[in-house]
Scaffold this active site. Structure first.
Site, PDB file in Angstrom:
ATOM      1  N   LYS A 202      47.965  24.955  32.948  1.00 23.14           N
ATOM      2  CA  LYS A 202      47.595  23.562  33.852  1.00 23.14           C
ATOM      3  C   LYS A 202      48.661  22.535  33.193  1.00 23.14           C
ATOM      4  O   LYS A 202      49.015  22.331  32.097  1.00 23.14           O
ATOM      5  CB  LYS A 202      46.184  23.107  33.805  1.00 23.14           C
ATOM      6  N   ARG A 242      39.363  31.871  32.504  1.00 24.91           N
ATOM      7  CA  ARG A 242      40.292  32.207  33.651  1.00 24.91           C
ATOM      8  C   ARG A 242      41.795  31.893  33.314  1.00 24.91           C
ATOM      9  O   ARG A 242      41.930  30.723  33.219  1.00 24.91           O
ATOM     10  CB  ARG A 242      39.715  31.342  35.089  1.00 24.91           C
TER      11      ARG A 242
HETATM   12  N1  HH2 Z   1      41.267  26.333  38.450  1.00 28.20           N
HETATM   13  C1  HH2 Z   1      42.115  26.785  39.595  1.00 28.20           C
HETATM   14  C2  HH2 Z   1      41.317  27.506  40.651  1.00 28.20           C
HETATM   15  N2  HH2 Z   1      40.219  27.765  40.545  1.00 28.20           N
HETATM   16  N3  HH2 Z   1      38.299  27.920  39.316  1.00 28.20           N
HETATM   17  C3  HH2 Z   1      37.353  27.541  38.429  1.00 28.20           C
HETATM   18  N4  HH2 Z   1      36.218  28.161  38.291  1.00 28.20           N
HETATM   19  N5  HH2 Z   1      38.149  26.958  37.358  1.00 28.20           N
HETATM   20  C4  HH2 Z   1      39.208  26.665  37.115  1.00 28.20           C
HETATM   21  O1  HH2 Z   1      39.648  25.734  36.327  1.00 28.20           O
HETATM   22  C5  HH2 Z   1      40.137  26.886  38.282  1.00 28.20           C
HETATM   23  C6  HH2 Z   1      39.467  27.651  39.382  1.00 28.20           C
HETATM   24  C7  HH2 Z   1      43.574  26.178  39.587  1.00 28.20           C
HETATM   25  O2  HH2 Z   1      44.238  26.963  39.313  1.00 28.20           O
HETATM   26  P1  HH2 Z   1      45.382  28.120  40.082  1.00 28.20           P
HETATM   27  O3  HH2 Z   1      44.206  29.068  40.987  1.00 28.20           O
HETATM   28  O4  HH2 Z   1      46.113  28.944  39.159  1.00 28.20           O
HETATM   29  O5  HH2 Z   1      46.047  27.222  41.115  1.00 28.20           O
HETATM   30  P2  HH2 Z   1      45.859  26.784  42.596  1.00 28.20           P
HETATM   31  O6  HH2 Z   1      44.675  26.196  42.816  1.00 28.20           O
HETATM   32  O7  HH2 Z   1      47.026  25.997  42.784  1.00 28.20           O
HETATM   33  O8  HH2 Z   1      45.810  28.169  43.545  1.00 28.20           O
END
Ligand code: HH2
Length: 273
Positions: A202, A242
């Site tokens: 992040k 995660r």
């Molecule tokens: N962070 C993201 C998405 N979903 N769910 C939970 N429970 N906790 C988190 O910290 C979290 C989440 C954001 O990360 P990512 O899926 O890699 O990116 P994007 O939202 O751009 O798809």
């Protein structure tokens, strides 16, 4: 559990902040899911809508088309969660085999209750489109904690047997807010609900690792900070992290398990005896 659990991130999207566009093709997404299972992931988190700062919503049909075939295939091999804010997508993904609803809006517990599956309540301030516009809190740890515990209790009262809480690192938070929430992960753990933490790659890790010119390091170079913060969270009692970098995080989780949780595993026994 001999070690904290590792949830592998699988974004079937064109625009996720780290793996956007890499797994929009269904076969590549499934192959990546299988690869993460081989690396030791306990849960594969399938998402079809980016929640990165500034992202807008995608139509239900598009999200369904992206996630359902992937959920259906991967749930034959491992536990699958669906990362969505939409009740229609959560319901359909559960029908396709998902057994955990990962809900960054912390509103979908009625879906989990009706379907008899687990639910993750994540804290977010506002929506992805606006959440990083000057977020402010009086007491970020207290406000995030009481929001999550209220939602978790509502879900438990509605009959959801497996409820996780997640501080939502980066969702309507400054770097300082993120660090305070990590510093006080134990406050969430003390609520009695199992805690999930997602710091992987992040933005705040990029800023904290910035060189003298102030340029944040790119997502591809944030693994050290990702592992360090995941390890911190696990040592403080988080039951699941995660992550994008599954193999390395499974090593860290195993180490935490060997040092912190219950009787030593066979590896620690071999070393300690
Ligand atoms: N962070 C993201 C998405 N979903 N769910 C939970 N429970 N906790 C988190 O910290 C979290 C989440 C954001 O990360 P990512 O899926 O890699 O990116 P994007 O939202 O751009 O798809």
């Amino acid at each position: 559990m001999s070690r904290p659990l590792v949830m592998g991130v699988l974004n079937v999207t064109p625009d996720s902040f780290s793996d956007g566009g890499m797994y929009l093709d269904q076969d590549r997404a499934i192959a990546r899911g299988i690869e993460m299972i081989g690396e030791g992931a306990d849960v594969i988190d399938v998402g079809g809508e980016s929640t990165r700062p500034g992202a807008g919503p995608v139509p239900v049909e598009v999200e369904l088309r992206r996630v359902l075939p992937v959920v259906e295939e991967l749930s034959r091999h491992a536990r699958v969660s669906v990362d969505t804010m939409k009740p229609e997508v959560a319901e359909a993904a559960v029908s396709a085999g998902a057994t955990l609803v990962n809900d960054v809006s912390s509103t979908l517990w009625p879906v989990a209750a009706a379907a008899g599956v687990g639910w993750v309540a994540m804290h977010m301030r506002g929506t992805p489109a606006t959440m990083q516009d000057d977020p402010r809190y009086g007491d970020v740890v207290g406000e995030v904690g009481s929001h999550l515990v209220d939602r978790a209790r509502a879900a438990s009262d509605a009959g959801v047997e497996e409820v996780w809480i997640d501080p939502g690192i980066g969702f309507g938070k400054t770097t300082r807010h993120n660090l305070l929430l990590l510093r006080h992960v134990d406050a969430l753990v003390n609520s009695g609900f199992p805690v999930l933490v997602g710091t992987s790659r992040k933005g705040f890790l990029g800023h904290l690792a910035a060189g003298p010119a102030g340029e944040p390091v790119p997502t591809s170079e944030r693994m050290a900070g990702s592992i360090a913060t995941a390890t911190w969270a696990m040592l403080e009692g988080a039951g699941m992290v995660r992550v994008h970098d599954v193999a390395a995080t499974v090593q860290a989780a195993t180490l935490v398990g060997d040092t912190r949780i219950g009787p030593p595993t066979h590896r620690a026994e071999a070393v300690l005896s």
